[in-house]
Scaffold this active site. Structure first.
Site, PDB file in Angstrom:
ATOM      1  N   CYS A  23       0.846  -1.187   0.000  1.00 28.76           N
ATOM      2  CA  CYS A  23       0.000   0.000   0.000  1.00 28.76           C
ATOM      3  C   CYS A  23       0.891   1.250   0.000  1.00 28.76           C
ATOM      4  O   CYS A  23       2.026   1.198   0.467  1.00 28.76           O
ATOM      5  CB  CYS A  23      -0.938   0.132   1.199  1.00 28.76           C
ATOM      6  N   ARG A  25       2.976   0.210  -5.500  1.00 27.75           N
ATOM      7  CA  ARG A  25       2.877  -0.409  -4.170  1.00 27.75           C
ATOM      8  C   ARG A  25       1.560  -1.145  -3.953  1.00 27.75           C
ATOM      9  O   ARG A  25       1.379  -1.826  -2.947  1.00 27.75           O
ATOM     10  CB  ARG A  25       3.026   0.663  -3.080  1.00 27.75           C
ATOM     11  N   TRP A  28      -3.121  -2.538  -1.487  1.00 30.49           N
ATOM     12  CA  TRP A  28      -2.866  -3.939  -1.869  1.00 30.49           C
ATOM     13  C   TRP A  28      -3.465  -4.740  -0.728  1.00 30.49           C
ATOM     14  O   TRP A  28      -2.942  -4.758   0.382  1.00 30.49           O
ATOM     15  CB  TRP A  28      -1.366  -4.180  -2.005  1.00 30.49           C
ATOM     16  N   ASN A  75      -0.475   2.116   5.988  1.00 32.04           N
ATOM     17  CA  ASN A  75       0.296   1.101   5.277  1.00 32.04           C
ATOM     18  C   ASN A  75       0.912   0.208   6.338  1.00 32.04           C
ATOM     19  O   ASN A  75       1.591   0.692   7.229  1.00 32.04           O
ATOM     20  CB  ASN A  75       1.400   1.774   4.442  1.00 32.04           C
ATOM     21  N   GLY A  76       0.672  -1.104   6.231  1.00 26.02           N
ATOM     22  CA  GLY A  76       1.241  -2.034   7.211  1.00 26.02           C
ATOM     23  C   GLY A  76       0.196  -3.052   7.622  1.00 26.02           C
ATOM     24  O   GLY A  76      -0.860  -3.169   6.984  1.00 26.02           O
ATOM     25  N   GLU A  78      14.858 -17.241 -12.573  1.00 24.64           N
ATOM     26  CA  GLU A  78      14.436 -15.860 -12.752  1.00 24.64           C
ATOM     27  C   GLU A  78      13.610 -15.713 -14.033  1.00 24.64           C
ATOM     28  O   GLU A  78      12.614 -14.998 -14.062  1.00 24.64           O
ATOM     29  CB  GLU A  78      15.678 -14.949 -12.764  1.00 24.64           C
ATOM     30  N   LYS A  92       9.818 -14.319 -14.100  1.00 24.69           N
ATOM     31  CA  LYS A  92       9.397 -13.153 -14.898  1.00 24.69           C
ATOM     32  C   LYS A  92       8.182 -13.507 -15.739  1.00 24.69           C
ATOM     33  O   LYS A  92       7.222 -12.752 -15.825  1.00 24.69           O
ATOM     34  CB  LYS A  92      10.523 -12.677 -15.831  1.00 24.69           C
ATOM     35  N   GLU A 113       5.023 -13.926 -13.535  1.00 20.40           N
ATOM     36  CA  GLU A 113       4.563 -12.680 -12.917  1.00 20.40           C
ATOM     37  C   GLU A 113       3.754 -11.814 -13.855  1.00 20.40           C
ATOM     38  O   GLU A 113       2.745 -11.250 -13.467  1.00 20.40           O
ATOM     39  CB  GLU A 113       5.770 -11.818 -12.490  1.00 20.40           C
ATOM     40  N   HIS A 162      14.395 -36.913 -13.414  1.00 20.72           N
ATOM     41  CA  HIS A 162      13.947 -37.458 -12.127  1.00 20.72           C
ATOM     42  C   HIS A 162      12.471 -37.160 -11.859  1.00 20.72           C
ATOM     43  O   HIS A 162      12.030 -37.207 -10.723  1.00 20.72           O
ATOM     44  CB  HIS A 162      14.817 -36.915 -10.988  1.00 20.72           C
ATOM     45  N   LYS A 220       4.990  -3.979  -5.507  1.00 24.03           N
ATOM     46  CA  LYS A 220       6.444  -3.877  -5.634  1.00 24.03           C
ATOM     47  C   LYS A 220       7.169  -4.249  -4.351  1.00 24.03           C
ATOM     48  O   LYS A 220       8.185  -4.927  -4.398  1.00 24.03           O
ATOM     49  CB  LYS A 220       6.792  -2.454  -6.063  1.00 24.03           C
TER      50      LYS A 220
HETATM   51  O1  M6R Z   1      12.438  -5.611  -2.728  1.00 24.02           O
HETATM   52  P1  M6R Z   1      12.914  -7.021  -2.674  1.00 24.02           P
HETATM   53  O2  M6R Z   1      14.080  -7.275  -3.570  1.00 24.02           O
HETATM   54  O3  M6R Z   1      13.176  -7.511  -1.297  1.00 24.02           O
HETATM   55  O4  M6R Z   1      11.706  -7.868  -3.241  1.00 24.02           O
HETATM   56  C1  M6R Z   1      11.735  -9.259  -3.251  1.00 24.02           C
HETATM   57  C2  M6R Z   1      10.628  -9.820  -4.107  1.00 24.02           C
HETATM   58  O5  M6R Z   1       9.386  -9.470  -3.586  1.00 24.02           O
HETATM   59  C3  M6R Z   1      10.720  -9.320  -5.544  1.00 24.02           C
HETATM   60  O6  M6R Z   1      11.944  -9.631  -6.113  1.00 24.02           O
HETATM   61  C4  M6R Z   1       9.599  -9.941  -6.391  1.00 24.02           C
HETATM   62  O7  M6R Z   1       9.831 -11.307  -6.567  1.00 24.02           O
HETATM   63  C5  M6R Z   1       9.490  -9.193  -7.712  1.00 24.02           C
HETATM   64  N1  M6R Z   1       8.118  -9.086  -8.073  1.00 24.02           N
HETATM   65  C6  M6R Z   1      10.237  -9.852  -8.805  1.00 24.02           C
HETATM   66  O8  M6R Z   1       9.980  -9.350 -10.057  1.00 24.02           O
END
Ligand code: M6R
Length: 604
Positions: free
Chosen positions: A2, A27, A77, A103-104, A476, A480, A483, A499, A599
């Protein structure tokens, strides 16, 4: 998770609030709202869905808010309660004409709620935040002073919060406070602004006060006064931010993600040419005999690659672990451990907790982050900024390669500290210097990747494989794709395929293999691909090999420049990022703001 904003000044606050929320959209983006005081009357407007829905509502109601120069706003969020208008912030209370944004997460909200109901609170939403509104409202009925009410109320909260509060009875001030969640106050000229992050305030001012935990501020249009938890006024420094507005624009790119992918060569170049690791990591204790790398998501993948590199050029054993696992088991961290926390945002709850625990065990800690002003930094003996610039796309790209190069430079430094400046370390250094130009070679010629991505966009499941350092790259690449396109993708060390996962393979599953010919496992990886071909899987190679026989084996080949295996993750990630981007873009997905994500993940 948030984003919150507050504005007080001479100008109408609506535009400042919505501009600030726009800049905080990364956020959270499942609902939004504002509260203002207009002609001495508190008014709240909220909408479900993207911020634009709220903006449309505010446009319709423009006449009701012609005279409002104080307001607070929120972009959500969802954690407690589905994203709908009732659960959206700001929240209010029947005890007092106040509104709050939060926020929190409040951990003891159930107990507090029960107690507040007995005191007469009428709850409307399913959120934990509404408890704070009633608690502050109730305290206000006792003290008649909002700042004192906020201090008293927040003492009863367990969990994390950043809060902005306005009060119809006093339309000349905003109260702000925080614990374990970020909040900054921007000092303008006859106007002041509060935000969860720099982008929200930077178009008003570059002068900021960072609130520390348990501090409470009274913000009027002329003044900012900060108090400690005992209600004593304290002096705070004003920091000057050095952030360019351009960083926050798309610069002609369709999406921030594509812009950020293209920024990578220069970020890497600057980091290689800087002396940042040597400057920051001085006097590292000599007792270190084990390294733990702790992170989440993309940052974790950078850490998985770093384990290979550090163990290759130093004698120190390395464990890489997800922060969310590390914090709930009896791990072996001790005073001889070097714990490296990696977090782009520096606000990831799990990683922060892990680093706090590591400090409690007297480990030496290094934080690798894009935000030196973030919460995690207080647990770092050494801070390594990755200087990637603000990353707006929710899917991390430039921060990933900036973390990776920082980890490579750190590995080299550790090797040198061990007096192991041997041939391997020297070679690694020289290979790193080639990276920015090689990244540019790929980025200057993306048509082939885009065409392949479009052809692949019809598939529903992908498998990514590799060996060695590129196992982290495969993970990774799969992350990507998941996501931003919502396509199922899994990554395996290629040796694991036989396996079990091979059972999945048929003509409906593309298998993306990363093959670096100078690596010891290259031939084995080719065999794994042949086994997949025999099961009719669609095969895609990302490779620097010029071996013509590969054209018979693979359906598509994405050629990357010749590269040494040990630094290749810095190159293989570029086509992987682009494949994910072009597939998501072709499918019309919301690339920069994928569903269900935000984010910075400030909740456990
Ligand atoms: O801010 P951070 O690097 O700690 O965030 C970690 C993950 O939340 C972040 O890398 C997340 O997986 C992203 N959406 C990746 O694209």
């Amino acid at each position: 998770m948030c984003g919150i904003i507050g504005y007080i000044g001479n100008n109408n606050c609506i535009l400042h609030l919505t501009n600030g929320l726009k800049r905080l959209e990364y956020r959270g983006y499942d609902s939004a709202g504002i509260a203002i005081i207009n002609n001495k009357e508190l008014k709240v407007y909220k909408e479900k869905g993207k911020l634009q829905n709220l903006i449309n509502l505010l446009n319709e109601k423009r006449n009701e808010m012609s005279n409002s120069n104080i307001g607070i706003g929120h972009i959500r969020w969802a954690t407690h309660g589905i994203p709908n208008e009732i659960n959206a912030h700001p929240h209010t209370t029947n005890f007092a004409p106040i509104a709050i944004v939060h926020n929190g997460i409040i951990e003891n909200y159930k107990e507090l709620k029960e107690d507040l109901i007995t005191k007469g609170a009428i709850f409307k939403s399913e959120t934990d935040t509404e408890v704070i509104a009633h608690l502050i409202g109730y305290e206000y009925t006792q003290t008649k002073d909002l700042k004192t009410a906020v201090i008293n109320a927040t003492k009863q909260l367990k969990g994390a919060y950043a809060l902005c509060i306005i009060n119809e009875n006093n339309p000349n001030e905003i109260i702000a406070t925080k614990r374990f969640a970020p909040l900054i106050i921007g000092k303008g000229n006859n106007e002041n602004i509060i935000g969860s992050d720099i982008p929200a305030i930077i178009n008003i001012t570059n002068k900021v006060i960072y609130l520390d935990d348990n501090e409470t501020a009274i913000i009027t249009k002329e003044d900012i006064k900060v108090y400690d938890s005992n209600n004593n006024i304290i002096n705070k420094n004003i920091a000057i931010l050095n952030i360019k507005e351009d960083n926050l624009n798309k610069d002609g790119y369709k999406h921030f993600m594509l812009k950020e992918i293209n920024e990578q060569p220069n970020i890497i170049r600057n980091l290689i040419n800087s002396n940042i690791v040597k400057e920051r990591i001085k006097n590292l204790p000599t007792n270190i005999n084990n390294i733990k790398i702790i992170a989440c998501g993309t940052s974790l993948h950078a850490g998985i690659i770093a384990k290979y590199i550090i163990e290759d050029i130093t004698s120190i054993p390395v464990e890489t672990e997800s922060a969310s696992e590390y914090i709930y088991r009896k791990n072996t961290t001790n005073k001889n451990s070097l714990v490296i926390g990696i977090s782009q945002s520096g606000e990831t709850a799990d990683t922060i907790t892990a680093l706090r625990q590591a400090k409690e065990k007297n480990a030496t800690t290094i934080i690798i982050t894009n935000r030196e002003d973030s919460s995690i930094c207080k647990y770092g003996d050494y801070i390594l900024p990755i200087n990637a610039g603000i990353e707006i796309s929710v899917a991390a790209t430039k921060s990933y390669t900036a973390q990776l190069i920082t980890l490579y430079l750190l590995s080299i430094h550790l090797s040198e500290l061990e007096n192991k400046n041997d041939i391997k370390t020297k070679e690694l250094k020289s290979h790193l210097n080639e990276i920015p130009n090689k990244m540019e070679q790929i980025l200057n010629n993306t048509n082939i990747i885009e065409n392949i991505a479009i052809k692949l966009s019809a598939y529903k499941d992908f498998i990514f494989i590799s060996r060695g350092t590129n196992i982290g790259s495969s993970m990774e690449g799969a992350l990507k794709l998941k996501e931003i396109s919502y396509i199922n993708a899994t990554a395996y060390p290629a040796g694991e395929l036989k396996h079990g996962p091979i059972a999945l393979l048929d003509e409906n599953i593309p298998l993306i293999a990363i093959l670096i010919p100078n690596h010891i496992t290259y031939d084995k990886l080719i065999s794994n691909c042949q086994e997949a071909k025999a099961r009719k899987a669609k095969l895609i190679a990302i490779t620097s090999s010029n071996d013509e026989t590969l054209t018979n084996l693979f359906d598509y080949i994405i050629q990357i420049p010749e590269i040494s295996e040990n630094v290749s993750p810095l190159i293989t990630c570029i086509p992987l990022q682009l494949i994910a981007y072009y597939i998501a873009n072709f499918l019309g997905k919301d690339v920069d703001q994928p569903r269900n994500l935000a984010k910075s993940v400030t909740v456990e």
